[in-house]
Motif scaffolding. Structure first.
Motif, mmCIF file in Angstrom:
data_model
loop_
_atom_site.group_PDB
_atom_site.id
_atom_site.type_symbol
_atom_site.label_atom_id
_atom_site.label_comp_id
_atom_site.label_asym_id
_atom_site.label_seq_id
_atom_site.Cartn_x
_atom_site.Cartn_y
_atom_site.Cartn_z
ATOM 1 N N SER A 19 56.042 38.623 37.697
ATOM 2 C CA SER A 19 57.115 39.472 37.199
ATOM 3 C C SER A 19 58.214 39.589 38.246
ATOM 4 O O SER A 19 57.924 39.770 39.432
ATOM 5 C CB SER A 19 56.589 40.867 36.865
ATOM 6 N N PRO A 20 59.471 39.536 37.851
ATOM 7 C CA PRO A 20 60.558 39.661 38.838
ATOM 8 C C PRO A 20 60.715 41.076 39.381
ATOM 9 O O PRO A 20 61.336 41.266 40.418
ATOM 10 C CB PRO A 20 61.796 39.220 38.053
ATOM 11 N N GLU A 21 60.142 42.094 38.708
ATOM 12 C CA GLU A 21 60.325 43.479 39.145
ATOM 13 C C GLU A 21 59.354 43.892 40.242
ATOM 14 O O GLU A 21 59.509 44.966 40.816
ATOM 15 C CB GLU A 21 60.161 44.439 37.955
ATOM 16 N N SER A 22 58.327 43.075 40.532
ATOM 17 C CA SER A 22 57.306 43.478 41.489
ATOM 18 C C SER A 22 57.263 42.512 42.668
ATOM 19 O O SER A 22 57.866 41.442 42.641
ATOM 20 C CB SER A 22 55.941 43.531 40.792
ATOM 21 N N ASN A 23 56.515 42.915 43.695
ATOM 22 C CA ASN A 23 56.372 42.095 44.896
ATOM 23 C C ASN A 23 55.105 41.247 44.810
ATOM 24 O O ASN A 23 54.285 41.410 43.901
ATOM 25 C CB ASN A 23 56.313 42.979 46.136
ATOM 26 N N VAL A 24 54.942 40.329 45.737
ATOM 27 C CA VAL A 24 53.711 39.555 45.883
ATOM 28 C C VAL A 24 53.109 39.878 47.243
ATOM 29 O O VAL A 24 53.826 40.177 48.195
ATOM 30 C CB VAL A 24 53.956 38.034 45.747
ATOM 31 N N VAL A 25 51.781 39.826 47.313
ATOM 32 C CA VAL A 25 51.085 40.148 48.560
ATOM 33 C C VAL A 25 49.737 39.436 48.529
ATOM 34 O O VAL A 25 49.176 39.172 47.459
ATOM 35 C CB VAL A 25 50.905 41.687 48.694
ATOM 36 N N TYR A 26 49.238 39.109 49.712
ATOM 37 C CA TYR A 26 47.921 38.471 49.807
ATOM 38 C C TYR A 26 46.826 39.529 49.769
ATOM 39 O O TYR A 26 47.028 40.664 50.221
ATOM 40 C CB TYR A 26 47.813 37.653 51.094
ATOM 41 N N ASP A 27 45.680 39.141 49.225
ATOM 42 C CA ASP A 27 44.542 40.057 49.178
ATOM 43 C C ASP A 27 43.930 40.181 50.580
ATOM 44 O O ASP A 27 44.311 39.449 51.495
ATOM 45 C CB ASP A 27 43.515 39.581 48.137
ATOM 46 N N PRO A 28 43.009 41.133 50.789
ATOM 47 C CA PRO A 28 42.465 41.336 52.143
ATOM 48 C C PRO A 28 41.821 40.098 52.756
ATOM 49 O O PRO A 28 41.826 39.936 53.974
ATOM 50 C CB PRO A 28 41.418 42.441 51.917
ATOM 51 N N SER A 29 41.274 39.204 51.913
ATOM 52 C CA SER A 29 40.655 37.995 52.467
ATOM 53 C C SER A 29 41.686 36.993 52.958
ATOM 54 O O SER A 29 41.371 36.123 53.770
ATOM 55 C CB SER A 29 39.766 37.338 51.410
ATOM 56 N N GLY A 30 42.923 37.077 52.454
ATOM 57 C CA GLY A 30 43.975 36.152 52.852
ATOM 58 C C GLY A 30 43.938 34.821 52.146
ATOM 59 O O GLY A 30 44.739 33.930 52.451
ATOM 60 N N ARG A 31 43.031 34.651 51.195
ATOM 61 C CA ARG A 31 42.909 33.370 50.501
ATOM 62 C C ARG A 31 43.600 33.360 49.140
ATOM 63 O O ARG A 31 43.857 32.303 48.596
ATOM 64 C CB ARG A 31 41.422 33.021 50.310
#
Length: 938
Positions: A19-31
């Motif tokens: 979605s263009p309205e939200s951000n992206v982020v990695y999960d705690p595992s980093g994978r």
């Protein structure tokens, strides 16, 4: 007898990658990369290009878009992922099971920023309502609310191991909060426009903030209270300098990588600047070179001035050995990442980058794509791309094959074939701007009508376009297959309607390829029906008797299909008819128009049976359920509506899309429908066995309208952002919701029931003592519990986040009744924390009344001594358990040095080992390396 209908419910949503309205982020595992997809979010395996997990909220909140996502830096945290939604709610998720563990209500507007504390036990959330709320992730409850900002909170972060919180806002200020004292320590100005993002490096040396200003502002972070004489006593941030930017667009996201050597500054455009942070040695060397160049320029200018006979004032001398390091000496522009479309968000991967790369950067684009790049000193190169799982633009048409196991969707540049049961994309075919589509009988080929007037034929099995025919001079708005008299689809041909005023009849034919012996499908025009205006929609009755044509002049013309002679003219709409359908028995035709109305007509005489105000915006598509007079309509108001065309009643309203709904397809058995929207999502709605009744649905809609008006009134009353003082203040974290009101009613009912039961028990005791009367029957509602246990169960069933608001709504008389039970509850070890929370809230709320009420003084005096002792016992138990776990950890560390050593200790041991090796090599002695053993304390 009241007629019952079967309910349709949301079953599946697919087609959206990010979605263009939200951000992206990695999960705690980093994978895995977490990316929001409207009302849900998915964890993407970027190497495989597939979602490994999907996090979907409950059906009651399916229409709430995810506005922000955050992951905990502590991988061992239970609730490792949090999502903020458009209604202001915060949801905590378990990454392993994908289940929603808690829903936290506190904000009155959409959540705009989320960040976990380093420990992972505290979550901070910022919102468009200008407030910041701190949440206890373990207790799943709010801690306190911080007020002070005058506009939307855009970003926040923790400092000093979670003891301080820094927030930025559209009000152009950065605020530093002390979370121990819950007070605003510092207000930092300097930005000339709205601040959109900020971030801090892992070592907490620099904080970088960005706005629409042409430069980035870099702040130094105070490391200790004794640091520097030029620091103010309470200041935590001090301006280090400004970095000029190349782009003119505003900053969207600023993020540091894992080791703090890179920082990405993404603008609200197609570029992202990547800066490298130099260490002290490199920065000093760069400062010396800058000073040396400055001296050379000054000497050259002085020599030129002597030749001209003029005098130049000498510049103040600087120490060339210890030059002053400025911000441009530390931050060096490394690369500029350019993409084909606008970037929405960026995130550095916390895992180790590939060999030869400095970092891995993932980003989401506004055309429904996720891309991952590797960053090195020379260039930025693309590694992975996730794009096959969705269209690049909105979905304009949908078509199901005869077996309902394939779904075809069209957009501005591609056709996709889906499995409607699982939502998997099976084929992607490049095409023109498809406005309509249909499967050819046999389900081997598909027909696409484009905006340019061409008719494209695609092969479903191979996923190739096999023929493009110049069919019309204008855009093709409708493709309809010609049925036989028995209602089955005819294998002979189809009809197209176009904006060039023509309705053309086509027949299939097999054409031999010139370069091979194989044949492929083609079509040929056999008849043309000329109209006097643009054709917007065409529909043919299932019996094949009539053909209806909707024109731009707001009328619908009905012709006999075999002779093309005029039969009926349907007029009454005030704006053009955009869609229509004829029922399976050929008795009814329904038309949907841009005037927001549905009209139901009889096919015998063309009389209008009913005109219904169906949607609050244009009706975009309407279709009958096969072999019934039930119908579905979709519109620009984002809703899907289910109607009874015989009773002219609205049966059901299905909400879930986040933008205009363009198209609709119904299965041959009517057991599910599929809708496509401007939000790029495709949603499947399944028919269930649950019955619905018209009166109940009508009452439910009235209740929802009333509750929405009530919520808006509360927000208008308490949502004034001008009430917040400049220096900041603290408020209650939660808010009043339907759940808290229900919880309050449940507690009051439990108190009243328990009071009646106590009276009954007392009367029975008196009668037993006097020897009179018979034994009275206990209250069935109590289920065999004592009054104290019954009230305790009612209080314990309240969600932790709703408990405070539920207790705040209790009247004083009921609060006094509740406090009378606290002494007995405190004897239960597992309920000590609950008793303390209840006692604290009631005491803070009704302090004046409690201190002046004689009956409450004795209760407070007893609780004063009991609770201190009970809390101390719990604290001792927890301390004993922690000490025991530390002892077990040390014992296990003696046996194995891998699992239970933190990074710093391991790094120190490696350095000590390296220094020992160097000492041995200098001494020329080679000794056998011994494994160090940690000391064990008894």
């Amino acid at each position: 007898m009241v007629k019952a209908y079967l309910r349709y419910e949301p079953a599946l949503s697919f087609g959206v990658v990010a979605s263009p309205e939200s951000n992206v982020v990695y999960d705690p595992s980093g994978r895995r990369l977490l990316a929001a997809a409207l009302d849900r979010f998915a964890a993407w395996d970027l190497k495989r290009g597939l979602p490994s997990a999907t996090f979907t909220p409950s059906s009651s909140s399916a229409s709430l878009a995810v506005s922000c996502v955050a992951s905990s830096p502590a991988a061992a945290s239970a609730s490792a992922v949090a999502s903020g939604h458009a209604d202001g709610s915060i949801r905590l998720w378990d990454t392993e099971s994908g289940a929603c563990e808690a829903t936290l209500h506190g904000h009155r507007s959409a959540a705009s920023a989320l960040r976990f504390a380093p420990s992972g036990a505290v979550l901070a959330s910022g919102s468009k309502d200008c407030d910041v709320i701190l949440w206890d992730v373990v207790a799943q409850a709010g801690l306190f609310r911080l007020r002070g900002h005058r506009d939307q909170v855009t970003d926040l972060l923790f400092l000093d191991s979670g003891k301080k919180l820094v927030t930025c806002s559209k009000d152009k200020f950065i605020r530093v909060w002390d979370l121990d004292t819950q007070h605003c320590l510092q207000i930092v100005g300097g930005h000339h426009s709205e601040i959109w993002s900020m971030d801090v490096d892992p070592s907490e040396k620099f904080l970088v903030s960005g706005s629409a200003d042409p430069e980035l502002r870099v702040f130094r972070i105070r490391q200790s209270a004794e640091e520097g004489e030029d620091w103010n006593k309470w200041d935590a941030l001090k301006l280090f300098g400004e970095i000029p930017r190349q782009s003119k667009e505003r900053i969207q996201t600023i993020r540091f990588n894992k080791d703090g050597s890179l920082v990405a500054c993404q603008v609200a455009g197609k570029t992202a600047d990547i800066y490298r942070i130099l260490d002290e040695t490199e920065a000093t060397r760069k400062a010396k070179r800058r000073l040396h160049r400055k001296k050379e320029k000054a000497s050259a200018k002085a020599a030129a001035a002597e030749g001209n006979g003029s005098v130049i004032d000498p510049s103040p001398a600087q120490d060339s050995q210890n030059p002053t390091v400025v911000v441009t000496d530390v931050f060096k522009l490394l690369q500029v990442l350019r993409t084909s479309k606008k970037i929405c968000s960026v995130a550095f991967s916390p895992s180790n980058p590939p060999k030869g790369c400095l970092a891995t950067l993932s980003l989401s684009l506004n055309n429904n794509v996720l891309e991952t790049y590797s960053v090195d000193n020379e260039k930025v190169s693309k590694m992975y791309s996730v794009e096959i799982h969705g269209h690049r633009s909105d979905i304009r048409s949908l078509a199901l094959n005869s077996e309902d196991n394939l779904l075809m969707s069209t957009s501005h540049n591609a056709v996709k074939i889906w499995n409607p049961s699982t939502g998997d994309c099976l084929r992607t075919v490049d095409s023109g701007y498809g406005l309509c589509s249909a499967f050819v009988p046999g389900n081997r080929y598909g027909l696409i009508g484009t905006k340019t007037g061409t008719l494209e034929i695609i092969d479903i099995n191979s996923g190739n376009s096999i023929d493009v025919i110049e069919a019309h001079a204008g855009s093709i708005r409708s493709i309809v297959l010609i049925p036989d008299e028995d209602g089955t689809v005819n294998a002979r041909g189809f009809v197209t309607g176009s904006a060039d005023h023509d309705v053309k009849f086509w027949e299939y034919q097999l054409v031999q390829k010139s370069d091979s012996d194989t044949k492929h499908l083609s079509v040929t025009n056999v008849r043309t029906l000329k109209m006097n205006d643009d054709v917007l929609a065409v529909s043919i009755g299932p019996t094949g008797k009539h053909i209806a044509v909707a024109l731009l002049d707001c009328t619908v013309k009905v012709f006999f299909l075999d002779t093309l002679k005029f039969c009926l003219s349907l007029y009454g709409h005030k704006l053009p008819v955009l869609c229509m359908d004829i029922s399976s028995d050929g008795a009814l035709i329904v038309t949907g128009s841009a005037d927001k109305n549905l009209k139901i007509w009889g096919m015998d005489f063309g009389d209008c049976h009913k005109s219904i105000f169906a949607h609050t915006d244009s009706v975009m598509d309407v279709k009958f359920v096969p072999k019934t007079h039930y119908m579905f309509s979709v519109g620009k108001d984002r809703t899907v509506k289910y109607w009874d065309a015989d009773k002219f009643e609205l049966l059901l309203t299905l909400e879930g899309h986040h933008a205009e709904v363009w198209c609709l397809a119904i299965s041959s058995r009517g057991d599910f429908i599929v809708t496509g929207s401007h939000d790029r999502s495709i949603r499947r709605w399944d028919r269930t066995e649950e019955q619905l009744f018209i009166e109940e649905e009508r009452e439910k809609r009235l209740e929802e309208t009333f509750e929405a008006d009530l919520d808006n009134a509360v927000e208008d009353r308490y949502g004034q952002k001008d009430d917040a003082p400049d220096e900041g203040s603290v408020g209650v974290p939660g808010k009043k919701t339907k759940e808290t009101v229900t919880a309050t009613d449940a507690i009051i009912d439990a108190l009243d029931t328990a009071e009646e039961e106590e009276k009954r028990l007392n009367e029975q005791k008196k009668l037993q003592n006097t020897g009179e009367g018979t034994k009275s029957k206990p209250n069935v509602i109590m289920q065999g519990h004592s009054p104290s246990e019954y009230v305790l169960n009612a209080v314990s069933s309240v969600r932790p986040n709703d408990l405070e608001q539920a207790l705040l709504s209790l009247p004083f008389s009921d609060a006094l009744k509740l406090m009378a039970y606290l002494k007995e509850w405190s004897l239960i070890p597992l309920k000590v924390e609950l008793v303390c929370r209840v006692c604290l809230v009631l005491l803070q709320t009704h302090h004046n009344q409690l201190t002046t009420t004689p009956a409450a003084r004795s209760i407070l005096t007893e609780l004063k001594y009991i609770l201190y002792g009970r809390v101390k016992d719990c604290k001792d138990t927890i301390g004993f358990n922690l000490a025991a776990m530390d002892h077990i950890k040390e014992l296990l560390t003696m046996r194995s040095d891998a699992p239970f050593r933190d990074a710093k200790a391991k790094l120190m041991e490696i350095r000590q080992e390296q220094s020992k090796r160097s000492d041995r090599s200098d001494g020329g002695e080679k000794r056998k390396k011994k494994k160090p053993k940690p000391s064990v304390q008894s």
